[in-house]
Structures are given as structure tokens and as C-alpha cells.
Design a protein around this motif. Structure first.
Motif: not given
Length: 196
Positions: A26, A34, A38
Motif C-alpha cells: 500500500g 490514492w 481513483r
């Protein structure tokens, strides 16, 4: 082979490492990667390969063919014979149908030749976009290949470095895709039927 093909070949191991680390370890919760994930909805390596699959040269012929078809429509409209020597209702009916057909083939924005020209303009804009998207990604990959984060990733598992590289690559791709979306939204009327 253009610059992207060459740079992507060199960047492939780095992108694989970034994808693996993002997938297994991650990234910090507040990291920009992030947001970029998206936007693109692909890991950096997959996203880069998707851009590399764009081949603008394959569309070059389409532009010329569309413009040629537009000229053919205008030529046919101009060549429709008038009802010379005819008189009466049949001549009037023919003249009306001839005018409508000629207007649909060539004329204002709702005519076939104008639609074909607009389609050619869109095809050219997409060719230009693909060329820019490939160049922008090549520049982004060249930057990350020479970055401190790339050196760090070569030596250790570093989720923060992977996130930095991933965010940089994905941002370039996301910005290019936003431009393509704007082009397609602006040309949505081309999908509408020509009124008869």
C-alpha cells in the motif's frame, strides 16, 4: 518506435516494482497516489502500457478518408439534376425532394458532409491527443527513472518511494485522459442522428 517505446522498455522493471509494492504494502493513507489511482483506475504499470497501446499513426488514413467522403457528398448534392423542362405537380414534388436530399448531403451543420468534416476534425484531434499523451508519459517515465525514489526502490522495499513514483506517472496519464474526455464530450453531437 518512438521515445515512449524506448523509455517504457527501460522503465518496465521499475513500474513492476511499484505495482507490486502498491499492491502488497500500500501507501500512506493521505498520499496523492490514492487520488491518482481513483482517477486512472489502473496501477501505474498497467496504465503506462495502456497509453503505449495508443498508436496515432493507425488513424492517419481515417482523416483523409472522412474528408474525401465529405467532398463526395458535396459533389453529389451539387450534381443532382434540377427538373429542367418539367412543369406541374410532379416537377414541384421532385424539386422539393431534390432540395431536401441536397440539404442533407451538403449544407449546414446537420448535413452529412458537415458531420463527416466534424468527424475528421475529431479524428485529427484524437491523433494529436494520442501523440501528446505518449510524449507526456515518456517525459514522466524519464523523470522517475532518474529520480531518488527509483534508486531507493532498486535497493529496498520502500512503499513511500513507490507511492511517489506511482503518483507521478499516474498524474501524467490522468491529465492526458481528462483531455481526451473533454474532446469526446465536446463531440457528443456527432452520435446524434441527422434529422430528416
Amino acid at each position: 518506435m518512438d521515445r515512449l517505446d524506448a523509455v517504457l522498455a527501460a522503465a518496465a522493471p521499475l513500474l513492476t516494482r511499484v505495482d507490486d509494492l502498491l499492491g502488497t504494502m500500500g501507501a500512506p493513507a493521505d498520499h496523492d497516489v490514492w487520488r491518482q489511482l481513483r482517477r486512472v483506475r489502473l496501477l501505474p504499470g498497467d496504465a503506462a502500457r495502456a497509453v503505449a497501446a495508443l498508436h496515432p499513426g493507425e488513424f492517419d488514413d481515417a482523416v483523409g478518408l472522412l474528408r474525401s467522403d465529405a467532398r463526395a457528398c458535396a459533389d453529389v448534392a451539387a450534381a443532382l439534376p434540377p427538373p429542367d423542362g418539367w412543369e406541374g405537380e410532379a416537377a414541384d414534388a421532385y424539386a422539393e425532394v431534390r432540395r431536401r436530399v441536397a440539404d442533407r448531403l451538403s449544407g449546414d451543420g446537420d448535413s452529412l458532409d458537415e458531420r463527416l468534416e466534424a468527424s475528421a476534425d475529431l479524428a485529427q484531434a484524437l491523433i494529436d491527443w494520442m501523440t501528446r499523451a505518449r510524449a507526456d508519459l515518456a517525459a514522466a517515465l524519464a523523470t522517475v527513472l532518474s529520480s531518488e525514489q527509483a534508486l531507493t526502490l532498486a535497493a529496498e522495499d520502500a512503499p513511500e518511494a513507490a507511492a511517489e513514483v506511482g503518483a507521478y506517472v499516474l498524474r501524467a496519464i490522468a491529465d492526458s485522459y481528462a483531455e481526451a474526455d473533454d474532446l469526446l464530450q465536446a463531440s457528443a453531437e456527432l452520435a446524434e442522428a441527422i434529422p430528416m
